[in-house]
Enzyme design. Structure first.
Site, mmCIF file in Angstrom:
data_model
loop_
_atom_site.group_PDB
_atom_site.id
_atom_site.type_symbol
_atom_site.label_atom_id
_atom_site.label_comp_id
_atom_site.label_asym_id
_atom_site.label_seq_id
_atom_site.Cartn_x
_atom_site.Cartn_y
_atom_site.Cartn_z
ATOM 1 N N ASP A 263 -8.883 -5.897 12.954
ATOM 2 C CA ASP A 263 -8.527 -5.743 14.355
ATOM 3 C C ASP A 263 -7.418 -6.753 14.677
ATOM 4 O O ASP A 263 -7.075 -7.624 13.876
ATOM 5 C CB ASP A 263 -9.752 -5.895 15.276
ATOM 6 C CG ASP A 263 -9.539 -5.139 16.596
ATOM 7 O OD1 ASP A 263 -8.369 -4.874 16.953
ATOM 8 O OD2 ASP A 263 -10.529 -4.834 17.284
HETATM 9 C C1 NOJ Z 1 -7.853 -4.331 19.750
HETATM 10 C C2 NOJ Z 1 -8.964 -3.337 19.836
HETATM 11 O O1 NOJ Z 1 -10.211 -3.977 19.634
HETATM 12 C C3 NOJ Z 1 -8.842 -2.183 18.850
HETATM 13 O O2 NOJ Z 1 -9.810 -1.229 19.157
HETATM 14 C C4 NOJ Z 1 -7.461 -1.607 18.896
HETATM 15 O O3 NOJ Z 1 -7.359 -0.542 17.987
HETATM 16 C C5 NOJ Z 1 -6.445 -2.680 18.585
HETATM 17 N N1 NOJ Z 1 -6.551 -3.748 19.565
HETATM 18 C C6 NOJ Z 1 -5.019 -2.151 18.548
HETATM 19 O O4 NOJ Z 1 -4.577 -1.842 19.809
#
Ligand code: NOJ
Length: 717
Positions: A263
């Site tokens: 993430d």
């Molecule tokens: C953080 C989020 O937790 C995740 O779900 C997402 O895909 C990413 N950012 C990218 O935007």
């Protein structure tokens, strides 16, 4: 190209790569269209030219994508194409209902169809991967990300996971209209303590394996190309570095050979979690756990060379990750056609078709929560309508959280939808109050409109930024002065229909008691207004159900239907039984709740064979009759319970669903089948096993004891 050809190509490339280029393949940077973490650490073009970038997020649109891809292919030493990821969560340009809403349709075919359309639109803009489906089981309405989830149920989330993976990826990842799916966030993120975003997770191993992990297994079995580990920890080990889950379970036991994408900045955050002393240690921990792609932490580009020097990782660890990234690119067909989106595929007819599906998805996601005195539907157009409340005429809010490439001005507001449905009616819109703030000046003019109206439509709720990521709320009720305003409107005694927009169950018990009709409208996307008008006018008989228990008060959280029995079940006459002294145990609305304009009656539940053996499939049948005056679709839910097992089992577990459409007066028998392993439980050592003995089967519309028919069968060894 065969798998073998791909493998040969990958090995050749790998042999030609220098260390920096290898690590570059593991590096993912944002183009800054949408940011969900600390800002841009490096200029992506400069990194790309040096061969230090393998993939990007938040970049789409054919001209831009082509420009960047051209640099990758023509100006880097090895010419390896990039892949482009984006959060295509509930639609791309055509926006579908948020996942929590769409889950309420209980309809895998629909889930797959909307993902397919999202993929077609996203791929047409050069995207090759989506960070979806989000398949975190979510049982806490305080947590904003419940909006992105399929709600509280594991079985339902598994079905959604499969449908979404199939929809996004299509039959062949290399097809020009397919995008790779990323099952996220592995796992347990939904259990953040007290619903506070990114907080600690405290789960039993059993709950983790039984409740939170199965949707990921289902996604892997459905062929998900990628997985994103959660930001959060499990018993002190952040998932981003969790060898036991990522490597031993998902890769070794389940055989997942796709790409694991961290993430946003999560690898660097291993330092903040307190398990890595510096970036090199953080990079080594994630790499060792099998995280292939570093999203936005530049922990791999900066930390891995140091980690190698210190002997924390071996070149073979890095090579393994690079191989998987290159294999994904090969599977996506990028080596043969790096610009996949060439011919414009989005014709006018296609857009129209997608909007039609959006309307259908939206009306199938609206839950009729309350309908006293058959207030709805409103079959003949009222002469004067007062559309009041802060969310009545505000198209961009219909996008909900994670709006993809959706454009606010292209959404149909409730006002636009009602005006289209009732062209002869006079429809006056006034906000009365804002969602937030203390301004009262709009209340009086709004009440004047209400007095003069034949029907008041009251659009209340949260703004879209109030749910989704980083949208935790400790007080998930109606923000601002909306309660006060709604009370004043209801005090007028006019006929009122409430449209509730939110990314979560909102705790407004007084409203449910006073309002005659309330529709849970969530965030319905592009066609929100038309879909709501379809339901309000009765052109569509509402069929959606709650995929999540709707609490009365925050103090009941966590509250979900599939709970374990207690040794002291509630007994109102006995103090020492499991209950609150200041509030009922029962929720406002049960899992599966959702009214219709007609009435369905269930009878004659039967299950065969009565003696079930391991290889058998159980056939469950029930008669459903439409006893009302409208035609309608009923969702039949099948729950099971193992009343005596080696470990205590939940009072109900969803295991099946079926749809039946019935004309007034019509009756049909509905058949559901259940393979015997639906009854397998995890024993005390968490190994799956079937235990002989009685099994209870429940069928009905919702997880409420009095709404269910019951029968039992026996599992024999
Ligand atoms: C953080 C989020 O937790 C995740 O779900 C997402 O895909 C990413 N950012 C990218 O935007």
């Amino acid at each position: 190209m065969t798998r073998q050809d791909h493998a040969t190509r990958i090995e050749k490339l790998l042999a030609a790569m220098m260390l920096g280029e290898k690590i570059g393949q593991l590096n993912m940077l944002t183009a800054d269209l949408a940011v969900t973490g600390p800002g841009m650490p490096a200029d992506y073009m400069a990194e790309l030219k040096k061969g230090r970038l393998g993939s990007m997020l938040n970049l789409y649109g054919v001209p831009l994508m082509r420009q960047v891809q051209r640099v990758a292919v023509e100006e880097t030493r090895l010419g390896i194409p990039l892949f482009f990821g984006y959060d295509v969560v509930h639609g791309h340009r055509t926006v579908f209902p948020i996942p929590l809403a769409e889950a309420g349709a209980f309809d895998p075919e629909l889930w797959e169809k909307t993902a397919r359309i999202a993929a077609i639109e996203a791929a047409a803009e050069g995207l090759t991967l989506t960070f979806a489906p989000m398949i975190d089981v979510a049982r806490d309405p305080r947590w904003g990300r419940i909006a992105e989830s399929a709600g509280e149920d594991t079985w339902l989330t598994c079905r959604l996971a499969e449908a979404k993976v199939k929809g996004f990826q299509g039959k062949n990842l290399a097809a020009q209209d397919a995008i790779a799916a990323t099952a996220k966030h592995l796992a347990g993120y939904g259990a953040v303590m007290a619903g506070r975003e990114y907080a600690q997770v405290e789960l039993s191993e059993r709950a983790f394996h039984e409740i939170y992990l199965p949707p990921f297994r289902a996604a892997v079995a459905a062929g998900a190309a990628a997985i994103m580990p959660a930001f959060t920890d499990l018993a002190g080990v952040p998932l981003t570095a969790h060898v036991g889950i990522l490597r031993d379970t998902v890769r070794a036991r389940w055989g997942f050979d796709g790409v694991m994408i961290s993430d946003y900045n999560a690898i660097a955050e291993l330092m903040a979690h307190g398990i890595a002393g510096d970036l090199a240690e953080a990079a080594a921990l994630a790499l060792k756990a099998g995280v292939d792609v570093d999203m936005m932490a530049t922990a791999y580009t900066r930390g891995l060379p140091v980690a190698l020097e210190r002997g924390l990782v071996a070149m073979s660890d890095i090579d393994a990750c690079v191989r998987r990234v290159l294999a994904l690119k090969a599977a996506l067909g990028l080596f043969d056609d790096p610009y996949r989106a060439q011919a414009p595929v989005m014709t006018a007819e296609r857009w129209t078709e997608h909007r039609a599906v959006a309307r259908d998805a939206a009306r199938r996601s609206i839950v009729l929560l309350v309908n006293r005195n058959d207030r709805l539907p409103i079959a003949s157009p009222p002469a004067r309508v007062a559309l009041l409340g802060p969310l009545g005429d505000i198209a961009p809010e219909m996008l909900g959280p994670w709006s993809g490439a959706g454009r606010g001005e292209e959404m149909v507001s409730y006002a636009a939808g009602l005006r289209a449905a009732w062209p002869q009616s006079r429809i006056d819109a006034a906000r009365g109050v804002e969602v937030e703030g203390e301004a009262r000046s709009g209340i009086k003019p709004a009440l004047d409109l209400a007095r003069a109206a034949d029907l008041v439509v009251l659009a209340l709720g949260e703004l879209r930024w109030m749910s989704g990521e980083a949208g935790s709320r400790a007080k998930p009720g109606l923000p601002g002065l909306q309660n006060e305003f709604a009370r004043a409107v209801l005090d007028l005694g006019r006929p009122v229909v409430v449209l509730l927009s939110s990314g979560r169950p909102l705790m407004v018990p007084w409203l449910f008691e006073r309002a005659e009709a309330v529709l849970a409208c969530w965030y319905l996307g592009s066609e929100a207004g038309h879909a709501v008008a379809d339901v309000v006018t009765g052109r569509w008989n509402p069929s959606a159900r709650l995929p999540v228990t709707w609490p009365v008060e925050v103090g009941q959280i966590p509250i979900f239907y599939s709970r374990l029995p207690t040794g002291r079940p509630i007994d109102p006459t006995f103090r020492y039984s499991s209950k609150y002294i200041d509030m009922p145990n029962e929720p406002m609305f049960a899992f599966g709740h959702g009214l219709s304009y007609t009435r369905f009656a269930y009878s004659n539940l039967r299950a065969a064979p009565a003696q079930l053996r391991e290889k058998d499939t159980l056939a469950v049948e029930v008669d459903v009759a439409n006893e009302g005056r409208a035609a309608g679709e009923e969702t039949v839910l099948l729950f099971v319970r193992d009343p005596v097992a080696s470990v205590s089992r939940p009072v109900l577990e969803l295991k099946g669903m079926a749809k039946v459409f019935l004309a007034p007066g019509e009756r049909r028998s509905v058949r559901l089948s259940l393979a015997c392993d639906a009854f397998a439980i995890l024993d005390a050592k968490l190994a799956p096993r079937l235990e002989p003995g009685a099994l209870e089967i429940y069928v009905g519309p919702a997880a409420r004891a009095e709404a269910l028919l019951k029968t039992s069968v026996k599992l024999v060894a």
